[in-house]
Design an enzyme around this catalytic site. Structure first.
Site, PDB file in Angstrom:
ATOM      1  CD1 TRP A   1      -7.337  12.364 -12.049  1.00  0.00           C
ATOM      2  CD2 TRP A   1      -7.547  12.206  -9.831  1.00  0.00           C
ATOM      3  NE1 TRP A   1      -8.425  13.110 -11.676  1.00  0.00           N
ATOM      4  CE2 TRP A   1      -8.587  13.020 -10.326  1.00  0.00           C
ATOM      5  CE3 TRP A   1      -7.468  11.958  -8.458  1.00  0.00           C
ATOM      6  CZ2 TRP A   1      -9.539  13.595  -9.485  1.00  0.00           C
ATOM      7  CZ3 TRP A   1      -8.418  12.529  -7.629  1.00  0.00           C
ATOM      8  CH2 TRP A   1      -9.441  13.335  -8.152  1.00  0.00           C
ATOM      9  CB  VAL A   2      -1.508   8.544 -12.259  1.00  0.00           C
ATOM     10  CG1 VAL A   2      -0.354   7.565 -12.242  1.00  0.00           C
ATOM     11  CG2 VAL A   2      -2.831   7.842 -11.977  1.00  0.00           C
TER      12      VAL A   2
ATOM     13  CG  HIS B   1       5.759   5.335  -4.778  1.00  0.00           C
ATOM     14  ND1 HIS B   1       5.767   4.675  -3.574  1.00  0.00           N
ATOM     15  CD2 HIS B   1       4.784   6.271  -4.689  1.00  0.00           C
ATOM     16  CE1 HIS B   1       4.828   5.179  -2.787  1.00  0.00           C
ATOM     17  NE2 HIS B   1       4.214   6.150  -3.433  1.00  0.00           N
TER      18      HIS B   1
ATOM     19  CD  GLU C   1      -0.063  11.573  -2.666  1.00  0.00           C
ATOM     20  OE1 GLU C   1       0.851  10.825  -2.269  1.00  0.00           O
ATOM     21  OE2 GLU C   1      -0.434  11.625  -3.844  1.00  0.00           O
TER      22      GLU C   1
HETATM   23 ZN   LIG Z   1       2.992   7.458  -2.415  1.00  0.00          ZN
END
Ligand SMILES: [Zn+2]
Length: 222
Positions: free
Chosen positions: A124-125, A133, A188
């Site tokens: 999830w992360v 990022h 995504e």
């Molecule tokens: Zn992103």
């Protein structure tokens, strides 16, 4: 998943991708930083410092070198009557660690041991060091009318426009739906990565993800 909002990359749980040799030096018109590969196999170092930051509205910031094209893309989308909203941008190592550990804690409370908890959390992360990022080269953009990070995001007018035009501004949709095994991250339809206009055009024309593009050939896993 917290309210459908995913903070980072999502592991597809696929097997190992074969070793990829960067060929940035062969791309004469594309600067090396634009092709920085960050994924589960290519981690940023903990002391990675982004070049120079430009602050955006909403407390966001990005590498200054991507700012002009990002701003133009946002402006042009707005000129089309759309309402794109940047909901995630540069993230420090500490922030990524915090997001990851919060998810690990959740699984520990569920009774998992640490290794299991970390594995589940990474679905999830993104683990610290594996998120684009942290390099300031990626932004998550949503439609103001639909601010949820799930697959429905691709249906929004903003994503439809961005998917069609982002390459003109040097961006790619970094985690396409059919490349999860190669990227290690599930679909995504909001995460845009700056790679420069030449690479973005080539990637888009050839239907490649960044891993394939940098390997210089299509990577076959099967
Ligand atoms: Zn992103």
């Amino acid at each position: 998943m917290e309210g459908g909002y995913r903070a980072g990359g999502t592991s597809a749980g696929a097997g190992p991708v074969q070793a990829i040799a960067p060929v940035a030096e062969q791309k004469k018109d594309t600067e090396e930083w634009q092709l920085l590969l960050v994924n589960r196999d290519h981690l940023l170092s903990e002391d990675y410092k982004i070049h120079e930051m430009t602050k955006l509205r909403g407390g966001h910031s990005v590498d200054s070198r991507i700012y002009p094209d990002l701003q133009k893309m946002m402006d042009d989308a707005r000129a089309e009557g759309l309402q794109p909203l940047i909901c995630s941008s540069y993230r420090t190592w500490d922030k990524q660690e915090e997001l990851f550990q919060r998810k690990v804690s959740y699984y520990l409370r569920q009774g998992c041991d640490r290794q299991e908890a970390e594995e589940k959390a990474s679905a999830w992360v993104a683990r610290p060091g594996t998120s684009e990022h942290q390099a300031g080269l990626a932004v998550d953009i949503v439609d103001v009318a639909y601010q949820v990070l799930d697959e429905q995001q691709e249906q929004t007018e903003v994503q439809q426009w961005l998917m069609e035009h982002c390459a003109e501004y040097g961006f790619i949709l970094r985690y396409p739906t059919d490349k999860s095994e190669l990227t290690g991250v599930s679909y995504e339809p909001w995460h845009y990565r700056y790679v420069g206009k030449e690479a973005a055009r080539e990637l888009t024309e050839q239907g490649l993800c960044l891993e394939e593009y940098l390997s210089g050939q299509s990577v076959v896993l099967f």
